[in-house]
Write an enzyme that holds these catalytic residues in place. Structure first.
Site, PDB file in Angstrom:
ATOM      1  N   CYS B 100       0.973  -1.256  -0.139  1.00 21.09           N
ATOM      2  CA  CYS B 100       0.040  -0.051   0.104  1.00 21.09           C
ATOM      3  C   CYS B 100       0.942   1.299  -0.001  1.00 21.09           C
ATOM      4  CB  CYS B 100      -0.714  -0.042   1.198  1.00 21.09           C
ATOM      5  SG  CYS B 100      -1.825   1.489   1.458  1.00 21.09           S
ATOM      6  N   CYS B 104      -4.232   7.208  -1.548  1.00 20.67           N
ATOM      7  CA  CYS B 104      -5.646   7.039  -2.106  1.00 20.67           C
ATOM      8  C   CYS B 104      -6.402   7.920  -1.109  1.00 20.67           C
ATOM      9  CB  CYS B 104      -5.988   6.016  -2.842  1.00 20.67           C
ATOM     10  SG  CYS B 104      -5.991   4.446  -1.426  1.00 20.67           S
ATOM     11  N   THR B 191      -4.723   4.396   7.726  1.00 19.71           N
ATOM     12  CA  THR B 191      -3.535   3.967   6.493  1.00 19.71           C
ATOM     13  C   THR B 191      -2.714   5.566   6.380  1.00 19.71           C
ATOM     14  OG1 THR B 191      -4.733   2.615   5.626  1.00 19.71           O
ATOM     15  CG2 THR B 191      -3.017   3.527   4.020  1.00 19.71           C
ATOM     16  N   GLU B 258      -0.713   1.082   9.250  1.00 26.07           N
ATOM     17  CA  GLU B 258      -2.062   1.940  10.036  1.00 26.07           C
ATOM     18  C   GLU B 258      -1.632   2.115  11.593  1.00 26.07           C
ATOM     19  OE1 GLU B 258      -2.102  -0.706   7.750  1.00 26.07           O
ATOM     20  OE2 GLU B 258      -3.454   0.388   6.318  1.00 26.07           O
ATOM     21  N   HIS B 293     -13.365   5.077  -2.544  1.00 22.00           N
ATOM     22  CA  HIS B 293     -12.344   4.105  -2.031  1.00 22.00           C
ATOM     23  C   HIS B 293     -12.341   2.631  -2.629  1.00 22.00           C
ATOM     24  CE1 HIS B 293      -9.094   4.180   0.479  1.00 22.00           C
ATOM     25  NE2 HIS B 293      -9.571   3.327   1.488  1.00 22.00           N
ATOM     26  N   TYR B 297      -9.671  -0.607  -4.906  1.00 21.05           N
ATOM     27  CA  TYR B 297      -9.132  -1.785  -4.556  1.00 21.05           C
ATOM     28  C   TYR B 297      -8.899  -2.640  -5.790  1.00 21.05           C
ATOM     29  CZ  TYR B 297      -9.243  -1.310   0.181  1.00 21.05           C
ATOM     30  OH  TYR B 297      -8.693  -0.873   1.682  1.00 21.05           O
ATOM     31  N   CYS B 300      -4.907  -0.839  -7.042  1.00 23.84           N
ATOM     32  CA  CYS B 300      -3.936  -1.240  -6.234  1.00 23.84           C
ATOM     33  C   CYS B 300      -3.697  -2.556  -5.988  1.00 23.84           C
ATOM     34  CB  CYS B 300      -3.752  -0.367  -5.064  1.00 23.84           C
ATOM     35  SG  CYS B 300      -5.089  -0.581  -3.915  1.00 23.84           S
ATOM     36  N   GLU B 444      -6.395  -6.603   5.453  1.00 24.28           N
ATOM     37  CA  GLU B 444      -6.640  -5.337   4.844  1.00 24.28           C
ATOM     38  C   GLU B 444      -7.614  -5.315   3.630  1.00 24.28           C
ATOM     39  OE1 GLU B 444      -6.396  -1.574   2.950  1.00 24.28           O
ATOM     40  OE2 GLU B 444      -5.425  -3.346   1.905  1.00 24.28           O
TER      41      GLU B 444
END
Lengths: 480, 480, 480, 480
Positions: B100, B104, B191, B258, B293, B297, B300, B444
């Site tokens: 990650c 974003c 994050t 995180e 969001h 996914y 990425c 995650e």
């Protein structure tokens, strides 16, 4: 405007005199014969919706040849938007027929040949593209329904066409004449075959030099002399001539009315021959057609799934269980799977690219992904539908008994869901779910546009594994 | 051009003096501390690639405010193409970090607030949008990394914010002053929290009138007084300070670093408050952010899957089994699943729509579908990777032993794959696969941007079931 | 009665002086070293429970050699009931350790050699069986823990042992002396290696005449001169020496403490050699051991799944969501998958058959089915657990921070589930779920006792396809 | 010996004069009517095999009442071995019919009532058990086929029997007379109804005091006055009277010939009433019957899957693709799924326990697990079969066309697989696969013996969650 009405379409089929065998006798008029009428109706819907202003944006397009408003089913894709609109059109129509409406095969054949004849001429100096443009103009002008015929019987799967014991197991040229060619062989599983105006034949696989006589693409009228059709059986087909309710989808049937087309020394004039011997272009042509065709499955099958979702939802209401958490969870899952199929079709379209001919081509890797998901998720949607619907799906009494004055009362009484919905409504919904989730439609999603294994083999070739390996090695400190 | 370099980014973090707790002590410099350095490196990659001409088209955009070239991570989407480019950028960067890169969340926060402040002003006559534009200009100009903080601790899940025993379990206003507000509470699982420049806080759920004090959105510098960070543990985190090889991905780590952010009476000046009490806009804001969001996914995580595919492919070569049919089948399946995720993200983007503010919004139903697939397919990709990699994934000796003069020789000898690839290469690839397929990255993908159940509940609301039922009933002869 | 207590077991390990490398240094005392202590504890549980009257029926048996009460882990199965009891014992212990307790590999090695030495003598006139009986009596009498070592490093997977560049990549005889043999090579991934009393080595695959030197089975004390152990890393292993809570299962660790065992010219006296050159019995021996071992996975992994189910259920209560329908559905699914694994193990046991030696053997096809399901369902159980548990699984603060006077209070405050359960309880349950669902345990269920592909290949051989084809042909009217 | 021959069975059906409606007319002789003959044949197979010495061990048993050799279908299970033999018998017969042979429902009804009447008498002082023993002796002596009828129409699913608008939607007592009772209502989906000798009615759900009139179990001859049968439709049922090949399994049909049985004030003498008003025993009776019935599905469906596996294997040979790695992988998967189903049935049997009456009862949790797997794996087996078989499954020409002198030649020519296998063989195998994988058989595995949701709800109750939570808490250091 070059658009046929649904009635004109039905009438036009009468003029095509062809030989169709089915269950030991001949079908004379496909538009009225009970075995084929539903498939004609489904195809007719493509004509009807093109003339409905509400659907004009999706179901028609402007010909890049004539500038006229034409059916999108005869249109050459001019942009990614055209590809996306094709998908949306397919879902839309499928929501209104609940079955295959058959015209995508012709559309895909036209677009494939448009691109490949262009590239062939460019490389080999042939003049197929202009020939094809003439043919395309004719199809667009007349708003004809074409069937794109690709699958040969294949015989022994380990041998190429020219090595088969029987040379006819792949369609091939048996004579070249000054005015054209004579072809022999067959095409199997042909969707919409018996109610199309035109047959566009293409090779079934990439070929080598030895198979030159099998490297072949052309178009002929569906009633060309020497053609013979054997119409295949479908799940519960006899219900079409036994009544109405038990069909589930009496008007539009199920799947696409597949037939075996036998070419018994059929003559094709040169102006309708689009590939003849150029074996190195058979691979690209097959790949082009198959990719366009895989795109479709995320559109029309999503539309069919919408009907299945609608039917089980309506049934859950009729049976008073629509609010149960496990029912809601299963319906949500069906929606999710359906939208996943649709996403694939949209993505391979919006990521489409311009080919040298100007026609737009889908993203082939994403198109394969779409089709491969269809071979799994349509099955799961059906499984969930049967779970929600309940055991009566497989034990419902016949409509004859429902209509019987005495027995019918007992059925009404004992199958009454007790929620205000009628027994007949419950049975009709059950029959629709049965129609869409049993047998033929599932086999069709499995094998249409290529079987899962075909998909997997090519996926790997297009996956850029070399580059992925390089990136991975860098991250873990190899080849810094 | 308003773009920071990767080095400038790292330097800028030193100037932000904040309190970060981790494993009993404090992290002073996130860019150099071994526990956080990999996450800083991953975020730095977003800066580096924006300045690389090769990636300029995807990683930068033209500000619709200033007309300047800015990072796409601070850009307001002006078209479906912008949404599609976002997805491609995410996949591209994820292929270079294998983890990650955290930016974003800020991008999604900016776009969500852009749209919602506009709509709020339009409806309520407030002036949040202009305030927000000022803030946005500042962020674009400085190329700041923002973290979009949404998830409150929530306490008892059955009670709304205002009914919790401890009022701080949702972030809320404790004082309204002339110059701003004072807020208290916490945001969890944040994050990129410890290496962002800015924190953009938003409500975690739709709120009612009684929860007015919790209806709250604002931005503060990451070192605002009263902020405290507790950095969470990750799978195998201690390997970061024990060596290099055993980390697998030593440079970029795993997941997004995180942290729990505690707001201990933090002051926010009015010009940085973007929603305060307008509870009826909390639902739309949450939905907007979550949908943007979910889109990510499929980008990425597809990029991360690309690395997993690359790693197992490279390993299969190193172990001499790349040609085995079952290995090829599994790799093809991994590719298929990855492209399915990507298709979802592309589709929800290309089907995006313009909001009243002018910003483009993803197709929310397709975005949910995308995320729900990620919660399944990323797991299956990892399972297949572990299948292909083999049992040594869980039994590999440590790098200390590999480097030991005596023991190292034995390891070299006995783990030599016998194909020319070195033992170290084999171990490094194994450690990378271990890093990406074990623990934290899976959790995650399961819970980031909403858990599966959240997805399913909303899917159903947006599925147009009424219309689907109507279409189904028509087909089976009810309500003709 | 020949049973050791748990303390005697721990003490006995101190007497075995062996060389164990781990992370750059040596482990002197496995029972107290923090990296190995949990594995010793798990194995000690097998001793403890055997002496607990409550578990006597399952955990002990009557030796068919001596008539004494012995540990079931040294017992030769005398009936299908014995096989069933083995499965139940494994589940029972696994419910108390939450991890691998390692003793099944020795048990399976003993039973495999019992049968195969008997058959070998019968066919070849050798006298291995009596030798083996002497050894077995010794093991039963002393209640020793044996590790059954099968997996060789294998090098190039395409070459047989004798064709490898490095002859040592499969364990082999380098010298035959009057008093015994000298062996060289290694065994990988060896469960329980560093805390067993005895190593029983067996060949890793069926061998041909050319590989005679590799056809080899024998037993040696775990501290025999020339043995060297390299202890492998496990997911989050450093937490063992960092604290308690973050381990999740501080007492018993995770998986089985796998090691690479290197045989540097180790001497084995003839009375401990059980196969030496009889290559045609390597296949049967491997199959026997693998089948017994596959049986286990439906027992111990079901027991581990029970703990995962218990942990998420307890967590759901702590977080106040135990009654939510989607949570209940997922827990029910986890139970279902777990009981499916268990059913497989029970079925292959109750369908077990007597071998010529008198020892009972599991139904090999059903044992494979069991193991193949484990490679799928354990993953799904973990995925569901992570779904239910929530995102905090991957972002929890460290126990050092929890115990910090100041930061600890903030953690207590903000991670309080608000249901009366304490923050620490919530964190402990989260850490246990993390421990059991991340990394090493999954790789272990994938590859232990054979990888999925190994399973599939043999499944097909044992599926009686010929007979099934015959039955099918008859039904459809072929070969009437 | 009390065993009927298959011919005696067929003859005995003629003597039972009952009213059966089907598709608008009446079926006079079920043994010869084309719609029902296949189901009669399937049931007849149970009689035939019982008299075949080869199958005697599985298909017969020694009556614990008379000591005579009786059909296992009328036997009360005296041991876990009896339960295991039942499963093996079911698989064996299913391998010979390829469809449901219907007699298990009667067997399960007998065993359930045996146990529950015993317990009822014990608790309430009633004398149902002796009555039942008399009836059981009669059934064993005459070797009668009984159908166990459980499912009521149910009407509004939210209301108990006594609250339904129409009181007849659950079978109930309308009159109690000195010599017996008069009952009204219906039983739906009744397997084997039209070709059984006896109907054993049982309640469909646990009942409360208010539903006392619905708490009812009894047996009547299948031609008792007032009974009326409406025979349900099945997938492709019309092919039964159209020819032979297209049926796929012409001799034995598909599923179990389900019917709706209407009880129009049927008189039952007291000696055949086994529960009447004792509502607190309805729950146990339902659970007993359902559990026995769930056990079956891992036997007979495994046998049916064996045929599907055999058919696709034979087809793969006929089409020359049996050696392809992806085909082999799919067949291996089908075998694996089938053996998983079988393992469940074996495990719930071998773990069966003695009830107070002496009859053995299956392990209820494992029986549920078995059935729940059937609702998934049978579908997947069918999906894989359709994948392997190819698209012709849904497009095959009719047998009328195959037999047509002219068209038949073309079909022979073009569908010739080119491997030496004949076109007809290929078509026959295709039709068999179609028969077994499309429609009714799938719905039957989904809902027979309880739908998935029913399974899940009870699974949770029997999962000992409390104990699992306790074990988990101990492991992570809570409640030490």
């Amino acid at each position: 405007m070059a658009l046929m009405t649904a009635d004109q379409y039905r009438d036009s089929l009468k003029e095509l005199k062809r030989t169709i065998h089915f269950m030991g006798s001949k079908i004379e008029d496909v538009a009225s014969h009970l075995a084929t009428r539903p498939h004609v109706n489904a195809a007719a819907m493509t004509y009807e919706m093109a003339l409905d202003p509400q659907f004009e944006n999706l179901c028609t397009a402007t010909s890049h040849l004539s500038g006229k408003r034409i059916s999108r089913f005869t249109h050459i894709h001019q942009s990614p938007e055209d590809l996306v609109k094709k998908v949306k059109m397919l879902r839309l129509i499928a929501q209104r027929t609940g079955s295959c409406f058959q015209r995508c095969v012709g559309l895909d054949a036209l677009n494939s040949l448009f691109g490949v004849t262009y590239e062939m001429d460019h490389k080999l100096g042939t003049s197929y593209h202009q020939r094809f443009l003439n043919y395309l103009s004719y199809v667009q002008e007349k708003d004809l329904m074409c069937t794109g015929a690709m699958t040969d019987p294949k015989g022994d799967r380990h041998l190429p066409p020219s090595k088969q014991k029987d040379p006819d197991l792949y369609l091939h040229v048996v004579q070249k004449r000054e005015d054209g060619i004579v072809v022999r062989g067959a095409k199997a599983h042909q969707t919409g075959a018996v109610n199309s105006h035109e047959i566009i034949a293409m090779p079934t696989a990439a070929m080598e030099a030895a198979d030159e006589a099998y490297a072949l693409a052309f178009a002929i009228p569906a009633d060309a002399p020497g053609l013979l059709y054997i119409f295949g059986r479908q799940t519960n087909d006899s219900r079409k001539w036994e009544g109405e309710i038990d069909q589930g989808n009496a008007c539009y049937g199920t799947v696409g009315g597949e037939a075996l087309i036998v070419f018994q020394d059929v003559f094709v004039p040169w102006e309708r021959v689009f590939l003849c011997g150029e074996y190195e272009f058979t691979g690209p042509l097959v790949d082009r057609f198959a990719s366009y065709h895989r795109q479709n499955y995320g559109g029309c099958k999503a539309g069919n799934c919408d009907i299945i979702i609608g039917a089980v939802s309506a049934l859950a209401f009729a049976q008073g269980v629509a609010g149960a958490s496990h029912i809601r969870d299963k319906v949500a899952e069906m929606v999710h799977l359906t939208e996943t199929l649709y996403s694939g079709a949209i993505a391979c379209s919006s990521e489409g690219n311009k080919t040298p001919s100007g026609a737009y081509f889908v993203h082939p890797l994403l198109a394969k992904t779409t089709k491969l998901n269809v071979t799994r998720f349509y099955y799961e949607v059906c499984r969930l539908a049967q779970d929600i619907a309940g055991g009566y799906l497989a034990t419902m009494p016949s409509e004859q008994d429902l209509k019987d004055p005495e027995v019918g009362k007992l059925i009404e009484k004992y199958l009454d869901p007790g929620t205000g919905a009628s027994t007949e409504e419950r049975l009709r919904l059950g029959r629709l779910i049965e129609n869409m989730t049993c047998g033929a439609p599932l086999v069709e999603v499995m094998h249409g546009a290529g079987s899962p294994q075909a998909m997997k083999i090519i996926l790997l070739r297009q996956a850029a594994l070399e580059q992925k390996m390089k990136l991975a090695k860098k991250l873990c400190g190899i080849d810094k």
